[in-house]
Design a protein around this motif. Sequence first.
Motif, PDB file in Angstrom:
ATOM      1  N   THR A  62       0.841  -1.191   0.000  1.00 10.93           N
ATOM      2  CA  THR A  62       0.000   0.000   0.000  1.00 10.93           C
ATOM      3  C   THR A  62       0.881   1.248   0.000  1.00 10.93           C
ATOM      4  OG1 THR A  62      -0.160  -0.181   2.395  1.00 10.93           O
ATOM      5  CG2 THR A  62      -2.018  -1.020   1.117  1.00 10.93           C
ATOM      6  N   ALA A  63       0.364   2.295  -0.653  1.00 12.49           N
ATOM      7  CA  ALA A  63       1.063   3.582  -0.719  1.00 12.49           C
ATOM      8  C   ALA A  63       0.072   4.654  -0.301  1.00 12.49           C
ATOM      9  CB  ALA A  63       1.521   3.855  -2.157  1.00 12.49           C
ATOM     10  N   SER A  64       0.514   5.565   0.551  1.00 14.63           N
ATOM     11  CA  SER A  64      -0.407   6.637   0.951  1.00 14.63           C
ATOM     12  C   SER A  64      -0.717   7.537  -0.249  1.00 14.63           C
ATOM     13  CB  SER A  64       0.213   7.489   2.053  1.00 14.63           C
ATOM     14  OG  SER A  64       1.295   8.230   1.518  1.00 14.63           O
ATOM     15  N   GLY A  65       0.211   7.557  -1.201  1.00 22.12           N
ATOM     16  CA  GLY A  65       0.059   8.469  -2.342  1.00 22.12           C
ATOM     17  C   GLY A  65       0.803   9.774  -2.120  1.00 22.12           C
ATOM     18  N   GLY A  66       1.235   9.994  -0.875  1.00 22.53           N
ATOM     19  CA  GLY A  66       2.042  11.185  -0.583  1.00 22.53           C
ATOM     20  C   GLY A  66       1.220  12.461  -0.584  1.00 22.53           C
ATOM     21  N   PRO A  67       1.886  13.595  -0.381  1.00 19.90           N
ATOM     22  CA  PRO A  67       1.157  14.865  -0.238  1.00 19.90           C
ATOM     23  C   PRO A  67       0.523  15.368  -1.550  1.00 19.90           C
ATOM     24  CG  PRO A  67       3.533  15.211  -0.095  1.00 19.90           C
ATOM     25  CD  PRO A  67       3.322  13.732  -0.120  1.00 19.90           C
ATOM     26  N   PHE A  68       0.931  14.808  -2.690  1.00 20.03           N
ATOM     27  CA  PHE A  68       0.426  15.335  -3.979  1.00 20.03           C
ATOM     28  C   PHE A  68      -0.497  14.357  -4.697  1.00 20.03           C
ATOM     29  CE2 PHE A  68       4.828  17.059  -3.387  1.00 20.03           C
ATOM     30  CZ  PHE A  68       4.381  18.194  -2.723  1.00 20.03           C
ATOM     31  N   LEU A  69      -1.085  13.453  -3.911  1.00 20.87           N
ATOM     32  CA  LEU A  69      -1.964  12.435  -4.493  1.00 20.87           C
ATOM     33  C   LEU A  69      -3.013  13.057  -5.409  1.00 20.87           C
ATOM     34  CD1 LEU A  69      -3.043   9.541  -4.617  1.00 20.87           C
ATOM     35  CD2 LEU A  69      -4.292   9.976  -2.501  1.00 20.87           C
ATOM     36  N   ASN A  70      -3.605  14.166  -4.962  1.00 23.81           N
ATOM     37  CA  ASN A  70      -4.687  14.764  -5.751  1.00 23.81           C
ATOM     38  C   ASN A  70      -4.290  16.100  -6.383  1.00 23.81           C
ATOM     39  OD1 ASN A  70      -6.529  12.658  -5.073  1.00 23.81           O
ATOM     40  ND2 ASN A  70      -6.605  13.519  -3.005  1.00 23.81           N
ATOM     41  N   THR A  71      -2.984  16.352  -6.467  1.00 15.36           N
ATOM     42  CA  THR A  71      -2.523  17.624  -7.035  1.00 15.36           C
ATOM     43  C   THR A  71      -2.539  17.542  -8.558  1.00 15.36           C
ATOM     44  OG1 THR A  71      -1.075  17.841  -5.125  1.00 15.36           O
ATOM     45  CG2 THR A  71      -0.617  19.297  -6.991  1.00 15.36           C
ATOM     46  N   PRO A  72      -3.187  18.498  -9.229  1.00 11.27           N
ATOM     47  CA  PRO A  72      -3.201  18.436 -10.703  1.00 11.27           C
ATOM     48  C   PRO A  72      -1.792  18.648 -11.277  1.00 11.27           C
ATOM     49  CG  PRO A  72      -4.349  20.409  -9.889  1.00 11.27           C
ATOM     50  CD  PRO A  72      -3.953  19.618  -8.690  1.00 11.27           C
ATOM     51  N   PRO A  73      -1.506  18.068 -12.462  1.00 10.78           N
ATOM     52  CA  PRO A  73      -0.150  18.102 -13.021  1.00 10.78           C
ATOM     53  C   PRO A  73       0.430  19.511 -13.095  1.00 10.78           C
ATOM     54  CG  PRO A  73      -1.617  16.785 -14.407  1.00 10.78           C
ATOM     55  CD  PRO A  73      -2.452  17.322 -13.299  1.00 10.78           C
ATOM     56  N   GLU A  74      -0.400  20.526 -13.459  1.00  8.87           N
ATOM     57  CA  GLU A  74       0.169  21.874 -13.632  1.00  8.87           C
ATOM     58  C   GLU A  74       0.666  22.461 -12.311  1.00  8.87           C
ATOM     59  OE1 GLU A  74      -2.915  20.925 -14.276  1.00  8.87           O
ATOM     60  OE2 GLU A  74      -4.335  22.232 -13.260  1.00  8.87           O
ATOM     61  N   LYS A  75       0.107  21.969 -11.188  1.00 10.20           N
ATOM     62  CA  LYS A  75       0.545  22.484  -9.871  1.00 10.20           C
ATOM     63  C   LYS A  75       1.823  21.796  -9.383  1.00 10.20           C
ATOM     64  CE  LYS A  75      -3.036  25.152  -8.133  1.00 10.20           C
ATOM     65  NZ  LYS A  75      -4.420  24.871  -7.828  1.00 10.20           N
ATOM     66  N   LEU A  76       2.136  20.625  -9.972  1.00 11.43           N
ATOM     67  CA  LEU A  76       3.359  19.915  -9.554  1.00 11.43           C
ATOM     68  C   LEU A  76       4.602  20.704  -9.952  1.00 11.43           C
ATOM     69  CD1 LEU A  76       2.507  16.200 -10.511  1.00 11.43           C
ATOM     70  CD2 LEU A  76       2.570  17.182  -8.229  1.00 11.43           C
ATOM     71  N   VAL A  77       4.436  21.591 -10.939  1.00 13.75           N
ATOM     72  CA  VAL A  77       5.569  22.369 -11.474  1.00 13.75           C
ATOM     73  C   VAL A  77       6.177  23.281 -10.405  1.00 13.75           C
ATOM     74  CG1 VAL A  77       6.198  24.067 -13.243  1.00 13.75           C
ATOM     75  CG2 VAL A  77       4.499  22.306 -13.762  1.00 13.75           C
ATOM     76  N   THR A  78       5.336  23.819  -9.549  1.00 18.95           N
ATOM     77  CA  THR A  78       5.813  24.865  -8.633  1.00 18.95           C
ATOM     78  C   THR A  78       6.035  24.373  -7.189  1.00 18.95           C
ATOM     79  OG1 THR A  78       3.515  25.450  -8.262  1.00 18.95           O
ATOM     80  CG2 THR A  78       4.717  26.755  -9.903  1.00 18.95           C
ATOM     81  N   ILE A  79       6.031  23.068  -7.022  1.00 21.51           N
ATOM     82  CA  ILE A  79       6.147  22.532  -5.657  1.00 21.51           C
ATOM     83  C   ILE A  79       7.492  22.894  -5.020  1.00 21.51           C
ATOM     84  CG2 ILE A  79       6.623  20.303  -4.536  1.00 21.51           C
ATOM     85  CD1 ILE A  79       4.140  19.348  -6.150  1.00 21.51           C
ATOM     86  N   GLN A  80       7.427  23.322  -3.771  1.00 26.18           N
ATOM     87  CA  GLN A  80       8.628  23.697  -3.017  1.00 26.18           C
ATOM     88  C   GLN A  80       8.982  22.569  -2.034  1.00 26.18           C
ATOM     89  OE1 GLN A  80      10.336  26.659  -3.576  1.00 26.18           O
ATOM     90  NE2 GLN A  80       8.891  26.557  -5.295  1.00 26.18           N
ATOM     91  N   PRO A  81      10.248  22.504  -1.593  1.00 26.31           N
ATOM     92  CA  PRO A  81      10.630  21.458  -0.637  1.00 26.31           C
ATOM     93  C   PRO A  81       9.702  21.391   0.581  1.00 26.31           C
ATOM     94  CG  PRO A  81      12.593  22.559  -1.429  1.00 26.31           C
ATOM     95  CD  PRO A  81      11.425  23.287  -2.041  1.00 26.31           C
ATOM     96  N   ALA A  82       9.302  22.539   1.132  1.00 23.19           N
ATOM     97  CA  ALA A  82       8.451  22.504   2.337  1.00 23.19           C
ATOM     98  C   ALA A  82       7.123  21.808   2.050  1.00 23.19           C
ATOM     99  CB  ALA A  82       8.200  23.923   2.838  1.00 23.19           C
ATOM    100  N   ASP A  83       6.563  22.002   0.841  1.00 22.54           N
ATOM    101  CA  ASP A  83       5.300  21.324   0.492  1.00 22.54           C
ATOM    102  C   ASP A  83       5.523  19.809   0.451  1.00 22.54           C
ATOM    103  OD1 ASP A  83       4.386  23.931  -0.129  1.00 22.54           O
ATOM    104  OD2 ASP A  83       5.101  23.718  -2.204  1.00 22.54           O
ATOM    105  N   ALA A  84       6.643  19.426  -0.148  1.00 21.98           N
ATOM    106  CA  ALA A  84       6.904  17.992  -0.340  1.00 21.98           C
ATOM    107  C   ALA A  84       7.262  17.306   0.976  1.00 21.98           C
ATOM    108  CB  ALA A  84       8.033  17.808  -1.365  1.00 21.98           C
ATOM    109  N   LEU A  85       7.795  18.078   1.924  1.00 20.83           N
ATOM    110  CA  LEU A  85       8.181  17.475   3.215  1.00 20.83           C
ATOM    111  C   LEU A  85       6.970  17.257   4.123  1.00 20.83           C
ATOM    112  CD1 LEU A  85      11.449  19.509   3.937  1.00 20.83           C
ATOM    113  CD2 LEU A  85      11.303  17.046   3.518  1.00 20.83           C
ATOM    114  N   ASP A  86       5.830  17.851   3.743  1.00 20.15           N
ATOM    115  CA  ASP A  86       4.652  17.819   4.606  1.00 20.15           C
ATOM    116  C   ASP A  86       3.789  16.601   4.279  1.00 20.15           C
ATOM    117  OD1 ASP A  86       2.853  18.562   6.477  1.00 20.15           O
ATOM    118  OD2 ASP A  86       1.899  20.110   5.244  1.00 20.15           O
ATOM    119  N   HIS A  87       4.222  15.424   4.763  1.00 15.17           N
ATOM    120  CA  HIS A  87       3.507  14.184   4.434  1.00 15.17           C
ATOM    121  C   HIS A  87       2.199  14.095   5.214  1.00 15.17           C
ATOM    122  CE1 HIS A  87       2.647   9.931   3.873  1.00 15.17           C
ATOM    123  NE2 HIS A  87       3.447   9.993   2.826  1.00 15.17           N
TER     124      HIS A  87
END
Length: 385
Positions: free
Chosen positions: A174-199
Amino acid sequence: MTKKLTILGSTGSIGRNLLEIVAQFPDRFQVRALAAKSNARLLAKQVEHFSPQVAVVYDAESARALYEALPDNHPVTILTGEAGYFEAATISEVDTVVTAVVGAAGLLPTLAAIDAGKEIALANKETLVMAGDLVMKRAAAAHVRILPIDSEHSAIFQCLQGQRRADVDRIILTASGGPFLNTPPEKLVTIQPADALDHPTWRMGSKISIDSATLMNKGLEVIEAHWLFNAPLDAMKVVVHPQSIIHSMVAFRDGSVIAQMGIPDMKGAIAYALSYPERLPLKQPLPDFAALESLTFGKPDLERFPCLALAFRAGKTGHTLPAVMNAANEVAVDAFLNERIPFLKIPQVIGAVMDRHDVVTDPTLTDILAADRSARRSAQTLIDA
Ligand SMILES: NC(=O)c1ccc[n+]([C@@H]2O[C@H](COP(=O)([O-])OP(=O)(O)OC[C@H]3O[C@@H](n4cnc5c(N)ncnc54)[C@H](OP(=O)(O)O)[C@@H]3O)[C@@H](O)[C@H]2O)c1
């Protein structure tokens, strides 16, 4: 019997959780060696609390900091570098070596511990990703047990208790899917480290948190499970389960599926690796099923999260490619954390480094370490370009 432990990576997320369990059960565990990289302040506190005979840090500067952070005339022996980690991993009276360092740094001390006949409690998935074939063969030759700490692998291990391997049809991670499970592709472009660290469900070290956000973590786990449970890559399935209550499952050839559940907290998995086959009275809360209302499942999106596909490719190709993928990932994640590349560049760097690699078949340890070094150089060149 009191189990004597060496803990490699004691200042990390797994290391700290593990020491809480050790503190909870002082009659069951004794700490003989603690090792970190450079967090001398925390390591000094741990040394004072658990009184190991040996403490290891990466270099002389950290050793000086550790010495200064300890009370005068503290009897602990402070060691440094590779030789220090090896010594801690092979202390004669130690029963179990916990490998909870992050990244490729886990491989050589784990091998040293195996060769010295130590039981391994393994959190460092990179060890099996880089050199699973070699590590499992060395463990079999030394009659050494490798007990998983990773929650998915602990779950699979628990589901397999009392079962015949021949009856296993597939392993479902099983995978939680992480913090961007439901993030649309265009929003993945601007992700910052702090967003990605927030599991959303797990609190972990920074590298594994980024790996969870790219789904590389699940890819590393698939390869880890392949080696730990001697199961073909084709028998590994990944299902997204955002609540992280089911930690993984095993499906059998009669159509039965056994799942292991618990709250998303590493303590259960860590304790099971330490006390197997016994279970410790941890007093962990149970999942509140009535309050949960639903457990949901979905397919991983390999287009938005290409790292998982890269890991399946590396795992299926095998030989030196998983070590190359792992090294490129470490360099790319570090560059992302230091804001040198954007989030979406991580899989691009890894894929490009894998494409450039000439796979060495049936690699020796020297071949694997050379592949790791060359992949790091190659990834760095791509990042600097
Ligand atoms: N965290 C989790 O919930 C979790 C779950 C499953 C599996 N794992 C796996 O467990 C491992 C550790 O993860 P973590 O989240 O605990 O990492 P972490 O919080 O970043 O801690 C890493 C530990 O390793 C030490 N370390 C870092 N680089 C080192 C080096 N080059 N040589 C020796 N020691 C080094 C660190 O020391 P300093 O503190 O001095 O830097 C620290 O003690 C990873 O392989 C991860 O994939 C973690």
